[in-house]
Motif scaffolding. Structure first.
Motif, mmCIF file in Angstrom:
data_model
loop_
_atom_site.group_PDB
_atom_site.id
_atom_site.type_symbol
_atom_site.label_atom_id
_atom_site.label_comp_id
_atom_site.label_asym_id
_atom_site.label_seq_id
_atom_site.Cartn_x
_atom_site.Cartn_y
_atom_site.Cartn_z
ATOM 1 N N ILE A 64 37.615 49.841 51.689
ATOM 2 C CA ILE A 64 37.026 49.338 52.935
ATOM 3 C C ILE A 64 36.180 50.416 53.596
ATOM 4 N N TYR A 65 36.688 51.632 53.651
ATOM 5 C CA TYR A 65 35.962 52.717 54.310
ATOM 6 C C TYR A 65 34.591 52.937 53.666
ATOM 7 N N HIS A 66 34.552 52.886 52.336
ATOM 8 C CA HIS A 66 33.304 53.146 51.628
ATOM 9 C C HIS A 66 32.493 51.873 51.373
ATOM 10 N N GLY A 67 33.013 50.715 51.765
ATOM 11 C CA GLY A 67 32.260 49.467 51.624
ATOM 12 C C GLY A 67 32.077 49.022 50.189
ATOM 13 N N VAL A 68 33.157 49.086 49.389
ATOM 14 C CA VAL A 68 33.091 48.699 47.980
ATOM 15 C C VAL A 68 33.927 47.439 47.758
ATOM 16 N N PRO A 69 33.328 46.349 47.254
ATOM 17 C CA PRO A 69 34.103 45.127 46.986
ATOM 18 C C PRO A 69 35.089 45.333 45.849
ATOM 19 N N ILE A 70 36.037 44.399 45.735
ATOM 20 C CA ILE A 70 37.207 44.610 44.889
ATOM 21 C C ILE A 70 37.400 43.464 43.903
ATOM 22 N N VAL A 71 37.827 43.824 42.699
ATOM 23 C CA VAL A 71 38.437 42.868 41.772
ATOM 24 C C VAL A 71 39.889 43.293 41.646
ATOM 25 N N GLY A 72 40.792 42.448 42.112
ATOM 26 C CA GLY A 72 42.190 42.835 42.216
ATOM 27 C C GLY A 72 43.068 42.250 41.137
ATOM 28 N N LEU A 73 43.980 43.088 40.642
ATOM 29 C CA LEU A 73 44.984 42.675 39.667
ATOM 30 C C LEU A 73 46.361 43.022 40.218
ATOM 31 N N PRO A 74 46.891 42.222 41.149
ATOM 32 C CA PRO A 74 48.175 42.560 41.780
ATOM 33 C C PRO A 74 49.313 42.504 40.769
ATOM 34 N N LEU A 75 50.235 43.479 40.920
ATOM 35 C CA LEU A 75 51.370 43.565 40.006
ATOM 36 C C LEU A 75 52.691 43.350 40.725
ATOM 37 N N VAL A 76 53.012 44.216 41.706
ATOM 38 C CA VAL A 76 54.333 44.171 42.332
ATOM 39 C C VAL A 76 54.228 44.473 43.822
ATOM 40 N N PHE A 77 55.368 44.361 44.497
ATOM 41 C CA PHE A 77 55.555 44.765 45.884
ATOM 42 C C PHE A 77 54.539 44.085 46.805
ATOM 43 N N ASP A 78 53.823 44.886 47.627
ATOM 44 C CA ASP A 78 52.938 44.330 48.645
ATOM 45 C C ASP A 78 51.532 44.068 48.136
#
Length: 206
Positions: A64-78
């Motif tokens: 967020i700070y650097h303004g880079v979009p994300i492709v997320g691969l959530p695994l565990v926890f939060d």
């Protein structure tokens, strides 16, 4: 693992991947494998277009700070919850790790790379995140020096440091609740047994 590598190989962009282990056979010429990388510095580079990550909290703030979009691969926890919040704001594309294949992963990457709304939304968040009255570095330096000047700044420490361990971890509260619950259950069972015995006595008398 090989699905992601195959998808990276089909991209025209260059890929830097933190990876340990033997070099995969499907590795493309556009992918550089490194044992370690300065993630924050890499996200701050002007040519960084997308960040592929499991999305821990620190990584989210850096992206967020650097303004880079994300492709997320959530695994565990939060991680899944973190990505859901970012997806709601239109700054990431979440991929289900259980159902991922080369085509799905490649489509997710291309969507984030080519759809301008992702970068536009994350840059808006970056602007909000950076809009502070004092530069974070200046603030950190001030508070470090403040604590040093006041010999640990004991007046700022929470009273929890003065509490005994059993109070800090609420052991006394738990013991009271458990004891009270056991007492209530005992009284209820005793009352039911007394009533049952009374009924039996009346039945014998009749």
């Amino acid at each position: 693992m090989h699905r992601k590598i195959s998808a990276f190989a089909q991209l025209p962009q260059k890929v830097i991947w933190r990876y340990t282990g033997a070099q995969p056979s499907t590795l493309g010429d556009n992918t550089l494998l490194v044992n370690w990388l300065p993630q924050n510095d890499l996200l701050g580079h002007a040519k960084t277009k997308v960040f592929v990550s499991h999305r821990g909290t620190n990584g989210i703030f850096e992206a967020i700070y650097h303004g880079v979009p994300i492709v997320g691969l959530p695994l565990v926890f939060d991680q899944d919850d973190n990505l859901s919040k970012m997806r709601h704001r239109g700054v990431d594309k979440v991929v289900d790790i259980a159902n991922i294949d080369r085509s799905i992963f490649k489509d997710a990457l291309q969507e984030v790379l080519t759809e301008p709304s992702y970068r536009k939304n994350v840059q808006k968040l970056s602007s909000l995140h950076r809009d502070t009255p004092v530069n974070p570095l200046v603030s950190v330096l001030f508070w470090i020096e403040f604590v040093m000047r006041h010999r640990g700044a004991a007046h700022l420490r929470t009273d929890s440091y003065k509490m005994p361990w059993y109070s800090y971890y609420s052991v006394d509260v738990v013991v009271f609740i458990v004891s009270f619950t056991v007492y209530i259950i005992f009284k209820v069972i005793r009352c039911l047994c007394c009533r049952l015995c009374a009924k039996r006595k009346r039945a014998k008398q009749d």
